[in-house]
Enzyme design. Structure first.
Site, PDB file in Angstrom:
ATOM      1  N   GLU A 268      24.102  -5.918  15.383  1.00 41.14           N
ATOM      2  CA  GLU A 268      23.318  -6.435  16.515  1.00 41.14           C
ATOM      3  C   GLU A 268      23.208  -7.942  16.310  1.00 41.14           C
ATOM      4  OE1 GLU A 268      18.887  -6.306  18.539  1.00 41.14           O
ATOM      5  OE2 GLU A 268      19.193  -5.552  16.509  1.00 41.14           O
ATOM      6  N   CYS A 302      16.048 -12.773  19.744  1.00 47.18           N
ATOM      7  CA  CYS A 302      17.489 -12.687  19.995  1.00 47.18           C
ATOM      8  C   CYS A 302      17.792 -12.496  21.474  1.00 47.18           C
ATOM      9  CB  CYS A 302      18.106 -11.570  19.160  1.00 47.18           C
ATOM     10  SG  CYS A 302      17.402  -9.941  19.432  1.00 47.18           S
TER      11      CYS A 302
END
Length: 368
Positions: A268, A302
């Protein structure tokens, strides 16, 4: 307002000097010591030692033994019950966890309570709800028949084994729970490595997991830098790697996992997210959206939006609205409950952001 008082439990935990949690017990690592700095003050309030090969081996071996001896064959609903008990304990010790997180990461205490505590217990209960519901499928393939026989194909889902989780500093507990809970409910065991900047929330979680009834060795925590992470990735008994972090590091993690043993890897990585506002957008909602998308946790998310596309007819009012909101933000200590915008989480990140400002053009005019 002023900073909240640290709980006695927080002070006591920090004084114990834990560096790792292996096979159900806290311990000390033998590698170099890394200072843990309060981003709100710049002061070192603790240190954590790097896990060397001996600690990494012990953690992986404990997870490997627990997988084969107890966890893989435990009834799924039993695993779910343990995760639910851990969620209850996170709620009960929520303020303790939130304070540890804020001390390490500079996340405002309100955000630590809402995300690191609130969302972590929610995700644990979500994954606990999957116990007994993980299944495959059957089908009848159209293979050529030699003597009138028919065929049945089916999917059998089995736990892969020991999972190594490598967690970033921006949401150290919540992101770790994503990795831990999903692996545990599937029957896998875990060795988790927090960032060297934010180690203590996960170390405390490990103790709560044992209190919830998690068997020794099922969840292990080792601390350190990239060298510790690499030792995990390349370990022969690691069957899966789950990494959250930057694109550059993710490429190396993926390559190391493939070279080690064709180890499964889930990455990720950082995004380049955009947000768009059409001509019919409500101004207040647009301004609120920009503030949340760009400035939550000082932008250290993020999924934070890095580019905003606004219809030209609405540009001035939305820019003015965002400017007005920014002027009202209270910048201050993350342990002050009235703070809206706290410090950046660590010195390397601060220096990287400072470089961006230094290299950015001097934009003083709006587009015409």
């Amino acid at each position: 307002m002023s900073d909240i008082a640290l709980l006695p439990e927080v002070r006591a935990f920090l004084q114990q000097g834990h560096d790792c949690f292996i096979n159900g017990d806290y311990g000390r690592a033998t590698g170099p010591a890394h200072p843990v700095v309060n981003p709100g003050t710049g002061e070192t309030f603790a240190e954590v030692r790097e896990a060397e090969q001996a600690q990494t081996d012990a953690a992986v071996n404990a997870a490997h033994h627990a997988f084969h001896s107890v966890w893989r064959d435990m009834a799924p609903l039993q695993r779910g019950a343990i995760l639910n008990r851990l969620a209850d304990l996170i709620d009960q010790h929520g303020e303790e966890l939130a304070q540890l997180e804020t001390l390490c990461s500079g996340k405002t205490i309100q955000l630590s309570r809402a995300f690191e505590v609130g969302q972590s217990s929610h995700f644990l209960r979500y994954y606990a709800g999957w116990a007994g519901k993980i299944n495959g499928e059957t089908l009848t393939p159209s293979l050529p028949s030699m003597q009138g026989e028919r065929y049945t194909a089916f999917t059998l889902r089995e736990p892969v084994g020991v999972v190594a989780g490598i967690v970033p500093w921006n949401f150290s507990l919540m992101i770790a729970i994503w990795k831990i809970a999903s692996a545990l409910i599937c029957g896998c065991t875990v060795v988790i490595k927090p960032s060297e900047f934010t180690p203590f929330t996960l170390l405390r979680l490990a103790g709560l997991a044992k209190e919830a009834g998690l068997p020794d060795g099922v969840l292990n925590v080792v601390c350190g830098t990239g060298a510790c992470g690499q030792a995990l990735i390349e370990h022969e008994k690691i069957n899966k790697v789950s990494f959250t972090g930057s694109m550059s590091t993710g490429r190396r993690v993926g390559a190391q996992a493939m070279q080690a043993n064709l180890t499964r890897a889930t990455l990720e990585l950082g995004g380049k997210n955009a947000a768009g506002f059409l001509a019919d957008i409500d101004t207040q909602k647009a301004v609120a959206g920009v503030m949340e998308a760009a400035y939550l946790h000082q932008g250290q998310v993020c999924a934070a939006a890095e580019r905003f596309y606004v219809h030209r007819s609405r540009l001035d009012e939305i820019v003015d609205g965002v400017a007005a909101q920014l002027k009202q933000l209270k910048i201050g200590s993350p342990l002050d409950e009235s703070t809206d915008f706290g410090p950046l989480s660590n010195r390397p990140h601060f220096e990287k952001v400072s470089q961006y400002f230094a290299s950015a053009p001097d934009v003083t005019r709006r587009p015409t």
